[in-house]
Design a protein around this motif. Structure first.
Motif, PDB file in Angstrom:
ATOM      1  N   LEU A  33       0.849  -1.187   0.000  1.00  0.00           N
ATOM      2  CA  LEU A  33       0.000   0.000   0.000  1.00  0.00           C
ATOM      3  C   LEU A  33       0.883   1.234   0.000  1.00  0.00           C
ATOM      4  O   LEU A  33       1.808   1.355   0.806  1.00  0.00           O
ATOM      5  CB  LEU A  33      -0.889   0.003   1.250  1.00  0.00           C
ATOM      6  N   SER A  34       0.621   2.141  -0.909  1.00  0.00           N
ATOM      7  CA  SER A  34       1.358   3.393  -0.996  1.00  0.00           C
ATOM      8  C   SER A  34       0.357   4.541  -0.977  1.00  0.00           C
ATOM      9  O   SER A  34      -0.555   4.589  -1.807  1.00  0.00           O
ATOM     10  CB  SER A  34       2.165   3.419  -2.304  1.00  0.00           C
ATOM     11  N   LEU A  35       0.508   5.440  -0.007  1.00  0.00           N
ATOM     12  CA  LEU A  35      -0.396   6.588   0.125  1.00  0.00           C
ATOM     13  C   LEU A  35       0.419   7.870   0.211  1.00  0.00           C
ATOM     14  O   LEU A  35       1.426   7.927   0.924  1.00  0.00           O
ATOM     15  CB  LEU A  35      -1.242   6.469   1.395  1.00  0.00           C
ATOM     16  N   ASP A  36      -0.009   8.895  -0.497  1.00  0.00           N
ATOM     17  CA  ASP A  36       0.597  10.213  -0.373  1.00  0.00           C
ATOM     18  C   ASP A  36       0.062  10.892   0.878  1.00  0.00           C
ATOM     19  O   ASP A  36      -1.044  10.574   1.343  1.00  0.00           O
ATOM     20  CB  ASP A  36       0.268  11.080  -1.595  1.00  0.00           C
ATOM     21  N   ALA A  37       0.812  11.843   1.415  1.00  0.00           N
ATOM     22  CA  ALA A  37       0.351  12.604   2.580  1.00  0.00           C
ATOM     23  C   ALA A  37      -1.031  13.181   2.296  1.00  0.00           C
ATOM     24  O   ALA A  37      -1.267  13.734   1.217  1.00  0.00           O
ATOM     25  CB  ALA A  37       1.334  13.717   2.908  1.00  0.00           C
ATOM     26  N   GLY A  38      -1.958  12.992   3.233  1.00  0.00           N
ATOM     27  CA  GLY A  38      -3.317  13.497   3.077  1.00  0.00           C
ATOM     28  C   GLY A  38      -4.258  12.526   2.374  1.00  0.00           C
ATOM     29  O   GLY A  38      -5.466  12.732   2.365  1.00  0.00           O
ATOM     30  N   GLU A  39      -3.727  11.469   1.790  1.00  0.00           N
ATOM     31  CA  GLU A  39      -4.548  10.479   1.096  1.00  0.00           C
ATOM     32  C   GLU A  39      -5.072   9.447   2.093  1.00  0.00           C
ATOM     33  O   GLU A  39      -4.389   9.094   3.053  1.00  0.00           O
ATOM     34  CB  GLU A  39      -3.707   9.790   0.023  1.00  0.00           C
ATOM     35  N   SER A  40      -6.284   8.961   1.847  1.00  0.00           N
ATOM     36  CA  SER A  40      -6.860   7.955   2.731  1.00  0.00           C
ATOM     37  C   SER A  40      -7.669   6.958   1.914  1.00  0.00           C
ATOM     38  O   SER A  40      -7.968   7.189   0.745  1.00  0.00           O
ATOM     39  CB  SER A  40      -7.751   8.604   3.795  1.00  0.00           C
ATOM     40  N   ILE A  41      -8.005   5.857   2.565  1.00  0.00           N
ATOM     41  CA  ILE A  41      -8.870   4.846   1.962  1.00  0.00           C
ATOM     42  C   ILE A  41     -10.152   4.840   2.789  1.00  0.00           C
ATOM     43  O   ILE A  41     -10.098   4.769   4.022  1.00  0.00           O
ATOM     44  CB  ILE A  41      -8.192   3.472   1.970  1.00  0.00           C
ATOM     45  N   PRO A  42     -11.308   4.952   2.134  1.00  0.00           N
ATOM     46  CA  PRO A  42     -12.575   4.982   2.869  1.00  0.00           C
ATOM     47  C   PRO A  42     -12.764   3.734   3.731  1.00  0.00           C
ATOM     48  O   PRO A  42     -12.207   2.674   3.445  1.00  0.00           O
ATOM     49  CB  PRO A  42     -13.625   5.032   1.762  1.00  0.00           C
ATOM     50  N   ARG A  43     -13.591   3.895   4.766  1.00  0.00           N
ATOM     51  CA  ARG A  43     -13.900   2.779   5.673  1.00  0.00           C
ATOM     52  C   ARG A  43     -14.394   1.590   4.850  1.00  0.00           C
ATOM     53  O   ARG A  43     -15.213   1.750   3.944  1.00  0.00           O
ATOM     54  CB  ARG A  43     -14.966   3.179   6.676  1.00  0.00           C
ATOM     55  N   HIS A  44     -13.873   0.425   5.194  1.00  0.00           N
ATOM     56  CA  HIS A  44     -14.260  -0.807   4.531  1.00  0.00           C
ATOM     57  C   HIS A  44     -13.945  -1.968   5.466  1.00  0.00           C
ATOM     58  O   HIS A  44     -13.384  -1.763   6.537  1.00  0.00           O
ATOM     59  CB  HIS A  44     -13.507  -0.975   3.197  1.00  0.00           C
ATOM     60  N   GLN A  45     -14.306  -3.167   5.059  1.00  0.00           N
ATOM     61  CA  GLN A  45     -14.049  -4.362   5.866  1.00  0.00           C
ATOM     62  C   GLN A  45     -13.421  -5.451   5.000  1.00  0.00           C
ATOM     63  O   GLN A  45     -13.526  -5.414   3.770  1.00  0.00           O
ATOM     64  CB  GLN A  45     -15.354  -4.906   6.459  1.00  0.00           C
ATOM     65  N   HIS A  46     -12.771  -6.384   5.672  1.00  0.00           N
ATOM     66  CA  HIS A  46     -12.244  -7.590   5.042  1.00  0.00           C
ATOM     67  C   HIS A  46     -12.780  -8.776   5.846  1.00  0.00           C
ATOM     68  O   HIS A  46     -12.060  -9.337   6.675  1.00  0.00           O
ATOM     69  CB  HIS A  46     -10.711  -7.578   5.025  1.00  0.00           C
ATOM     70  N   PRO A  47     -14.046  -9.140   5.623  1.00  0.00           N
ATOM     71  CA  PRO A  47     -14.651 -10.226   6.388  1.00  0.00           C
ATOM     72  C   PRO A  47     -13.844 -11.513   6.287  1.00  0.00           C
ATOM     73  O   PRO A  47     -13.237 -11.795   5.249  1.00  0.00           O
ATOM     74  CB  PRO A  47     -16.029 -10.404   5.742  1.00  0.00           C
ATOM     75  N   THR A  90      -0.568  10.604   7.102  1.00  0.00           N
ATOM     76  CA  THR A  90      -0.241  11.952   7.569  1.00  0.00           C
ATOM     77  C   THR A  90       1.106  12.393   6.992  1.00  0.00           C
ATOM     78  O   THR A  90       1.517  13.535   7.169  1.00  0.00           O
ATOM     79  CB  THR A  90      -0.223  12.016   9.110  1.00  0.00           C
ATOM     80  N   ALA A  91       1.789  11.471   6.290  1.00  0.00           N
ATOM     81  CA  ALA A  91       3.017  11.735   5.536  1.00  0.00           C
ATOM     82  C   ALA A  91       3.028  10.713   4.398  1.00  0.00           C
ATOM     83  O   ALA A  91       2.284   9.730   4.444  1.00  0.00           O
ATOM     84  CB  ALA A  91       4.244  11.550   6.431  1.00  0.00           C
ATOM     85  N   ASP A  92       3.822  10.947   3.366  1.00  0.00           N
ATOM     86  CA  ASP A  92       3.950   9.937   2.318  1.00  0.00           C
ATOM     87  C   ASP A  92       4.307   8.617   2.991  1.00  0.00           C
ATOM     88  O   ASP A  92       5.237   8.566   3.806  1.00  0.00           O
ATOM     89  CB  ASP A  92       5.035  10.322   1.319  1.00  0.00           C
ATOM     90  N   SER A  93       3.573   7.548   2.677  1.00  0.00           N
ATOM     91  CA  SER A  93       3.703   6.301   3.433  1.00  0.00           C
ATOM     92  C   SER A  93       3.643   5.073   2.540  1.00  0.00           C
ATOM     93  O   SER A  93       2.989   5.085   1.494  1.00  0.00           O
ATOM     94  CB  SER A  93       2.579   6.197   4.470  1.00  0.00           C
ATOM     95  N   GLU A  94       4.312   4.019   3.012  1.00  0.00           N
ATOM     96  CA  GLU A  94       4.238   2.705   2.385  1.00  0.00           C
ATOM     97  C   GLU A  94       4.023   1.672   3.473  1.00  0.00           C
ATOM     98  O   GLU A  94       4.634   1.759   4.540  1.00  0.00           O
ATOM     99  CB  GLU A  94       5.522   2.366   1.640  1.00  0.00           C
ATOM    100  N   ALA A  95       3.161   0.708   3.189  1.00  0.00           N
ATOM    101  CA  ALA A  95       2.877  -0.353   4.149  1.00  0.00           C
ATOM    102  C   ALA A  95       2.778  -1.687   3.431  1.00  0.00           C
ATOM    103  O   ALA A  95       2.482  -1.742   2.235  1.00  0.00           O
ATOM    104  CB  ALA A  95       1.570  -0.069   4.887  1.00  0.00           C
ATOM    105  N   LEU A  96       3.040  -2.740   4.179  1.00  0.00           N
ATOM    106  CA  LEU A  96       2.862  -4.097   3.691  1.00  0.00           C
ATOM    107  C   LEU A  96       1.763  -4.720   4.541  1.00  0.00           C
ATOM    108  O   LEU A  96       1.823  -4.703   5.766  1.00  0.00           O
ATOM    109  CB  LEU A  96       4.167  -4.888   3.845  1.00  0.00           C
ATOM    110  N   LEU A  97       0.734  -5.244   3.864  1.00  0.00           N
ATOM    111  CA  LEU A  97      -0.397  -5.865   4.556  1.00  0.00           C
ATOM    112  C   LEU A  97      -0.475  -7.331   4.191  1.00  0.00           C
ATOM    113  O   LEU A  97      -0.318  -7.688   3.013  1.00  0.00           O
ATOM    114  CB  LEU A  97      -1.713  -5.199   4.159  1.00  0.00           C
ATOM    115  N   VAL A  98      -0.709  -8.172   5.201  1.00  0.00           N
ATOM    116  CA  VAL A  98      -0.954  -9.584   4.981  1.00  0.00           C
ATOM    117  C   VAL A  98      -2.355  -9.859   5.496  1.00  0.00           C
ATOM    118  O   VAL A  98      -2.657  -9.602   6.661  1.00  0.00           O
ATOM    119  CB  VAL A  98       0.085 -10.463   5.692  1.00  0.00           C
TER     120      VAL A  98
END
Length: 103
Positions: A33-47, A90-98
Motif C-alpha cells: 500500500l502506498s499513500l501520499d500525505a493526506g490520502e486515505s482509503i474509505p472505511r471498509h471491511q475484510h470479512p 499523515t506523511a507519504d507512506s508505504e505499508a505491507l499488509l498480509v
C-alpha cells in the motif's frame, strides 16, 4: 506481481505504480500500500480475514472501528478484518499488509 521458482515466490515493492498492489496470487493475500500525505482509503471491511499491517515508511492514522491508532514507520499492528478499517496517511507512506483467512 511475483516471480515463482520451485515453490518460492519473489516480489518487488517497486512492481506497482502506487496505490494498492497485490504482491502474490493465492493465500495469504499480500498487498503493498502506498499513500501520499493526506490520502486515505474509505472505511471498509475484510470479512473472514486476520490482518497484519506493517508500516514501512511514513506515518498513518489507522482507524479500526471506533479507535484510531497513529502509526510510525516500523510499527506493526494485527487486527480482525470484520471491523471498519480506514488508513489515512499523515506523511507519504508505504505499508505491507498480509490478509490471512481467519481461523
Amino acid at each position: 506481481m511475483s516471480e515463482q521458482s520451485t515453490g518460492t515466490e519473489l516480489a518487488s515493492l517497486s512492481d506497482g505504480e502506487g496505490g494498492r498492489t497485490r504482491l502474490f496470487e493465492g493465500e495469504p493475500k499480500t498487498v503493498h500500500l502506498s499513500l501520499d500525505a493526506g490520502e486515505s482509503i474509505p472505511r471498509h471491511q475484510h470479512p473472514d480475514r486476520d490482518i497484519a499491517f506493517h508500516l514501512l515508511s511514513g506515518a498513518v492514522d489507522l482507524t479500526l472501528g471506533d479507535e484510531t491508532l497513529s502509526l510510525t514507520a516500523g510499527e506493526v499492528v494485527r487486527f480482525d478484518g470484520e471491523q471498519d478499517i480506514s488508513p489515512a496517511a499523515t506523511a507519504d507512506s508505504e505499508a505491507l499488509l498480509v490478509l490471512a483467512p481467519s481461523a
